[in-house]
Write a protein that holds these residues in place. Structure first.
Motif, PDB file in Angstrom:
ATOM      1  N   LEU A  11       0.977  -1.173   0.087  1.00  0.00           N
ATOM      2  CA  LEU A  11      -0.190   0.093  -0.063  1.00  0.00           C
ATOM      3  C   LEU A  11       0.904   1.329  -0.226  1.00  0.00           C
ATOM      4  O   LEU A  11       1.588   1.453   0.920  1.00  0.00           O
ATOM      5  N   GLY A  12       0.819   1.751  -1.054  1.00  0.00           N
ATOM      6  CA  GLY A  12       1.453   3.125  -1.255  1.00  0.00           C
ATOM      7  C   GLY A  12       0.582   4.306  -1.098  1.00  0.00           C
ATOM      8  O   GLY A  12      -0.490   4.643  -1.648  1.00  0.00           O
ATOM      9  N   PRO A  82      -1.627  -5.759 -12.970  1.00  0.00           N
ATOM     10  CA  PRO A  82      -1.921  -5.013 -14.279  1.00  0.00           C
ATOM     11  C   PRO A  82      -1.901  -3.498 -14.181  1.00  0.00           C
ATOM     12  O   PRO A  82      -2.453  -2.851 -13.269  1.00  0.00           O
ATOM     13  N   THR A  83      -1.329  -2.968 -15.071  1.00  0.00           N
ATOM     14  CA  THR A  83      -1.035  -1.489 -15.129  1.00  0.00           C
ATOM     15  C   THR A  83      -1.595  -0.824 -16.175  1.00  0.00           C
ATOM     16  O   THR A  83      -1.529  -1.484 -17.362  1.00  0.00           O
ATOM     17  N   ASN A 151     -14.392  -0.891 -12.480  1.00  0.00           N
ATOM     18  CA  ASN A 151     -15.712  -0.108 -11.713  1.00  0.00           C
ATOM     19  C   ASN A 151     -17.045  -0.756 -12.375  1.00  0.00           C
ATOM     20  O   ASN A 151     -17.035  -1.450 -13.371  1.00  0.00           O
ATOM     21  N   ARG A 152     -17.916  -0.221 -11.894  1.00  0.00           N
ATOM     22  CA  ARG A 152     -19.236  -0.672 -12.458  1.00  0.00           C
ATOM     23  C   ARG A 152     -20.134   0.544 -12.806  1.00  0.00           C
ATOM     24  O   ARG A 152     -19.941   1.704 -11.932  1.00  0.00           O
ATOM     25  N   SER A 200      -5.865   2.578  -6.824  1.00  0.00           N
ATOM     26  CA  SER A 200      -6.630   2.460  -5.649  1.00  0.00           C
ATOM     27  C   SER A 200      -7.505   0.849  -5.636  1.00  0.00           C
ATOM     28  O   SER A 200      -7.865   0.531  -4.582  1.00  0.00           O
ATOM     29  N   ARG A 201      -7.432   0.657  -6.629  1.00  0.00           N
ATOM     30  CA  ARG A 201      -8.092  -0.659  -7.000  1.00  0.00           C
ATOM     31  C   ARG A 201      -7.026  -1.922  -7.334  1.00  0.00           C
ATOM     32  O   ARG A 201      -7.434  -2.871  -7.722  1.00  0.00           O
TER      33      ARG A 201
END
Length: 211
Positions: A11-12, A82-83, A151-152, A200-201
């Motif tokens: 976590l950064g 994944p980036t 996202n949705r 953040s995901r």
């Protein structure tokens, strides 16, 4: 999550405005020894370690590296998750191209400098600068593309973006010491800020080694 399995979480926190969120997570799951109840058991933090740095510290470290070496050193970046590097609002790049990767990190760097020190630490580079002064060499054996749920929509439908994972080496080509310093500082910073969108995901987690 798999019962009795150990997971590593990286976590950064690059923006000072997010420090309170990080502190709340640390207080709850590290210092208060809380658990997170899941369907198949409880999630508990077993080990915790943190490192702190500043833009000034990273620039100093990068300057030392650039001064000791000409353009013979390389920056090895492992894109661990994944980036998704944005080329436009709806298009993401599926290759660790130097222009897009370092332009993404640059935006994060300049956006997180404390306002009172912006004149000291802001890096003024362009995509063209990265393209002219760097070469990327991804490891074909590790390079993979991904489609990521980020996202949705309002109707619950998935919003997907494309990304990649890979081990990639970035080499300099006739770059000045100032350019080498700036690029190295950005690479070191990416371990804290991540690369690309949706960090953040869980996207864009990287580890960096200067060799």
């Amino acid at each position: 999550m798999i019962h009795d399995e150990t997971y590593d979480l990286k976590l950064g926190v690059a923006d000072p405005r997010d420090q309170e969120v990080f502190q709340a997570l640390a207080d709850a799951f590290v210092f208060s020894d809380d658990t997170l109840e899941l369907a198949d058991g409880d999630f508990r933090v077993r080990d915790f370690a943190s490192t702190n740095t500043t833009h000034e510290d990273l620039l100093t470290e990068a300057s030392d590296i650039a001064a000791r070496n000409h353009d013979t050193f390389e920056i090895e970046v492992r894109f661990e998750t994944p980036t998704c590097v944005k080329e436009s609002s709806n298009i993401t790049n599926m290759f660790p191209a130097r222009q897009h990767v370092f332009a993404s990190i640059l935006r994060k760097w300049n956006a997180t400098i404390p306002d009172e020190r912006a004149d000291e630490f802001e890096i003024a580079m362009t995509r063209e600068d990265f393209g002219t002064n760097l070469i990327e060499k991804p490891d074909a054996d590790t390079y993979e593309t991904h489609t990521v749920l980020v996202n949705r929509g309002e109707n619950g439908g998935p919003i997907l973006r494309q990304g990649f994972t890979a081990d990639c080496t970035y080499k300099f080509k006739d770059a000045s010491e100032a350019i080498r310093t700036a690029v190295t500082a950005l690479a070191l910073f990416s371990e804290y800020a991540g690369v690309g969108a949706f960090v953040s995901r869980g996207c864009g987690t990287v580890s960096v080694e200067v060799s």
